[in-house]
Design a protein around this motif. Structure first.
Motif, PDB file in Angstrom:
ATOM      1  N   GLN A 195     -60.990 -48.871 -29.926  1.00 13.80           N
ATOM      2  CA  GLN A 195     -60.250 -47.970 -28.911  1.00 13.80           C
ATOM      3  C   GLN A 195     -61.014 -46.634 -29.041  1.00 13.80           C
ATOM      4  OE1 GLN A 195     -57.782 -49.025 -27.217  1.00 13.80           O
ATOM      5  NE2 GLN A 195     -57.925 -51.178 -28.028  1.00 13.80           N
TER       6      GLN A 195
ATOM      7  N   GLY B  59     -64.478 -47.036 -26.992  1.00 11.04           N
ATOM      8  CA  GLY B  59     -64.268 -47.853 -25.708  1.00 11.04           C
ATOM      9  C   GLY B  59     -64.958 -49.032 -25.329  1.00 11.04           C
TER      10      GLY B  59
ATOM     11  N   TRP C 289     -64.080 -51.847 -25.475  1.00 12.83           N
ATOM     12  CA  TRP C 289     -63.265 -52.773 -24.855  1.00 12.83           C
ATOM     13  C   TRP C 289     -63.455 -52.626 -23.113  1.00 12.83           C
ATOM     14  CZ3 TRP C 289     -59.824 -50.973 -21.277  1.00 12.83           C
ATOM     15  CH2 TRP C 289     -59.564 -49.518 -21.371  1.00 12.83           C
ATOM     16  N   PHE C 290     -63.879 -51.739 -22.612  1.00 17.66           N
ATOM     17  CA  PHE C 290     -63.702 -51.365 -21.402  1.00 17.66           C
ATOM     18  C   PHE C 290     -64.506 -52.463 -20.649  1.00 17.66           C
ATOM     19  CE2 PHE C 290     -64.300 -49.130 -17.455  1.00 17.66           C
ATOM     20  CZ  PHE C 290     -63.147 -48.595 -17.292  1.00 17.66           C
TER      21      PHE C 290
ATOM     22  N   VAL D 298     -61.510 -54.753 -17.918  1.00 14.20           N
ATOM     23  CA  VAL D 298     -61.266 -54.476 -16.589  1.00 14.20           C
ATOM     24  C   VAL D 298     -61.989 -55.340 -15.547  1.00 14.20           C
ATOM     25  CG1 VAL D 298     -60.666 -52.183 -16.979  1.00 14.20           C
ATOM     26  CG2 VAL D 298     -62.930 -52.489 -16.354  1.00 14.20           C
TER      27      VAL D 298
ATOM     28  N   LEU E  72     -65.349 -47.666 -10.675  1.00 12.31           N
ATOM     29  CA  LEU E  72     -65.363 -48.429 -11.740  1.00 12.31           C
ATOM     30  C   LEU E  72     -66.543 -48.841 -12.262  1.00 12.31           C
ATOM     31  CD1 LEU E  72     -63.704 -49.805 -13.949  1.00 12.31           C
ATOM     32  CD2 LEU E  72     -63.446 -51.882 -12.330  1.00 12.31           C
TER      33      LEU E  72
ATOM     34  N   LYS F  72     -68.759 -47.938 -15.854  1.00  5.03           N
ATOM     35  CA  LYS F  72     -69.294 -49.244 -16.749  1.00  5.03           C
ATOM     36  C   LYS F  72     -70.832 -49.015 -17.017  1.00  5.03           C
ATOM     37  CE  LYS F  72     -66.335 -53.215 -15.847  1.00  5.03           C
ATOM     38  NZ  LYS F  72     -66.363 -54.558 -15.229  1.00  5.03           N
TER      39      LYS F  72
ATOM     40  N   GLN G 118     -67.046 -44.624 -20.781  1.00  3.96           N
ATOM     41  CA  GLN G 118     -65.921 -45.615 -21.216  1.00  3.96           C
ATOM     42  C   GLN G 118     -65.168 -45.082 -22.375  1.00  3.96           C
ATOM     43  OE1 GLN G 118     -68.166 -49.168 -21.836  1.00  3.96           O
ATOM     44  NE2 GLN G 118     -69.451 -48.764 -20.068  1.00  3.96           N
ATOM     45  N   THR G 119     -66.192 -44.288 -23.352  1.00  2.00           N
ATOM     46  CA  THR G 119     -65.350 -43.653 -24.436  1.00  2.00           C
ATOM     47  C   THR G 119     -64.388 -42.721 -24.029  1.00  2.00           C
ATOM     48  OG1 THR G 119     -67.487 -43.854 -25.485  1.00  2.00           O
ATOM     49  CG2 THR G 119     -65.973 -42.401 -26.514  1.00  2.00           C
TER      50      THR G 119
ATOM     51  N   MET H 174     -62.592 -42.528 -21.304  1.00  2.00           N
ATOM     52  CA  MET H 174     -61.496 -43.145 -20.583  1.00  2.00           C
ATOM     53  C   MET H 174     -60.720 -43.623 -21.674  1.00  2.00           C
ATOM     54  SD  MET H 174     -61.457 -43.115 -17.133  1.00  2.00           S
ATOM     55  CE  MET H 174     -60.720 -44.375 -16.710  1.00  2.00           C
ATOM     56  N   SER H 175     -61.280 -44.281 -22.655  1.00  2.00           N
ATOM     57  CA  SER H 175     -60.527 -44.997 -23.827  1.00  2.00           C
ATOM     58  C   SER H 175     -59.829 -43.788 -24.501  1.00  2.00           C
ATOM     59  CB  SER H 175     -61.427 -45.808 -24.795  1.00  2.00           C
ATOM     60  OG  SER H 175     -60.676 -46.607 -25.709  1.00  2.00           O
TER      61      SER H 175
ATOM     62  N   ASN I  46     -56.723 -42.933 -22.695  1.00  2.00           N
ATOM     63  CA  ASN I  46     -55.729 -44.129 -22.756  1.00  2.00           C
ATOM     64  C   ASN I  46     -55.086 -43.893 -23.855  1.00  2.00           C
ATOM     65  OD1 ASN I  46     -54.993 -46.885 -21.565  1.00  2.00           O
ATOM     66  ND2 ASN I  46     -55.546 -47.217 -23.836  1.00  2.00           N
TER      67      ASN I  46
END
Length: 262
Positions: A57, A60, A62-63, A67, A78, A82, A88-89, A91-92, A95
């Motif tokens: 988490q 990031g 997992w991103f 998705v 998006l 990516k 990505q980090t 965004m995580s 989250n």
């Protein structure tokens, strides 16, 4: 069952005396906040940590696989995220803020109204970003946040202040004495405690299954399920204890709110 359906069900208990009992409306807003919205986001964040671990988490990672561009409103945006691991980090991290740290913060300071509004507004922005980048999942929760913020309450409070100003200076102010709690008031309190306890039961049961080496989705319906998108059956058990520790922390914060105040 979704948070929206659960809210509709518990709202039925407020209908009989909603117009005449101020406690009824206050209970309805409180159970929406404390027993539906906060647990939904907090346990969503805990579930992600339970099955993927805190490190995934934080980085990031997992991103890229978490998705699907086919469901995105703006696939180009998006894809841009990516292409850059740092985005990505970020965004995580965002989250984690809306699904873990903010719910914990409002439990620690439940009586701080600006923090509550920050929680609701952040979740609204969170769902809008999901709509743009992923899919319209859970967009219906936006209505619950608007209801919890009670935008008409500001207008109502202003009108009440004007009504309390007597045109005749010698007139007595209106009475603000509360009536004794009714049987329905006590029933509503019990129902709120049951809903909250049931939320914890779903999470603790998931922790128990995971620690026993049998991860997977348990009761898929009641009251607010552990969403299937978070549940992953796998052999690695290195992160199972993290979910249990965080669930115990959340339980402790709820107990603090109930017995020590916000």
């Amino acid at each position: 069952m979704s948070g929206c359906m659960l809210y509709v069900l518990v709202a039925c208990l407020a209908i009989p005396d909603l117009e005449t009992n101020r406690r009824s409306a206050a209970w309805l807003r409180h159970i929406l906040f404390a027993a539906i919205l906060v647990p939904s986001y907090l346990f969503a964040g805990i579930s992600k940590i339970r099955y993927d671990g805190i490190w995934v988490q934080l980085t990031g990672s997992w991103f890229p696989t978490g998705v699907d561009p086919a469901h995105a409103m703006l696939p180009a945006a998006l894809q841009l995220i990516k292409d850059y691991p740092m985005m990505q980090t970020l965004m995580s991290w965002g989250n984690l803020v809306v699904e873990f740290f903010l719910p914990l913060a409002v439990l620690l300071h439940a009586d701080v109204m600006p923090l509550r509004y920050l929680f609701h507004l952040s979740e609204l922005l969170f769902h809008v970003s999901i709509l743009i980048l992923m899919s319209p999942n859970f967009l219906r929760h936006c209505l619950l946040h608007i209801l919890a913020m009670d935008p008409l309450g500001i207008y109502d409070a202003t009108m009440m202040q004007q009504r309390r100003r007597p045109h005749n200076k010698d007139a007595a102010p209106p009475s603000t004495r509360e009536t004794a709690a009714s049987r329905l008031d006590w029933i509503r309190i019990c129902i709120g405690m049951i809903v909250l306890a049931w939320n914890f039961q779903v999470q603790l049961a998931s922790d128990t299954r995971s620690l026993r080496g049998k991860p997977g989705r348990g009761n898929p319906y009641l009251p607010v399920p552990e969403y299937s998108m978070f549940v992953k059956s796998r052999d690695q058990q290195g992160t199972w204890y993290q979910g249990l520790v965080l669930d115990i922390l959340a339980l402790g914060l709820y107990m603090r709110c109930m017995f020590m105040g916000g």
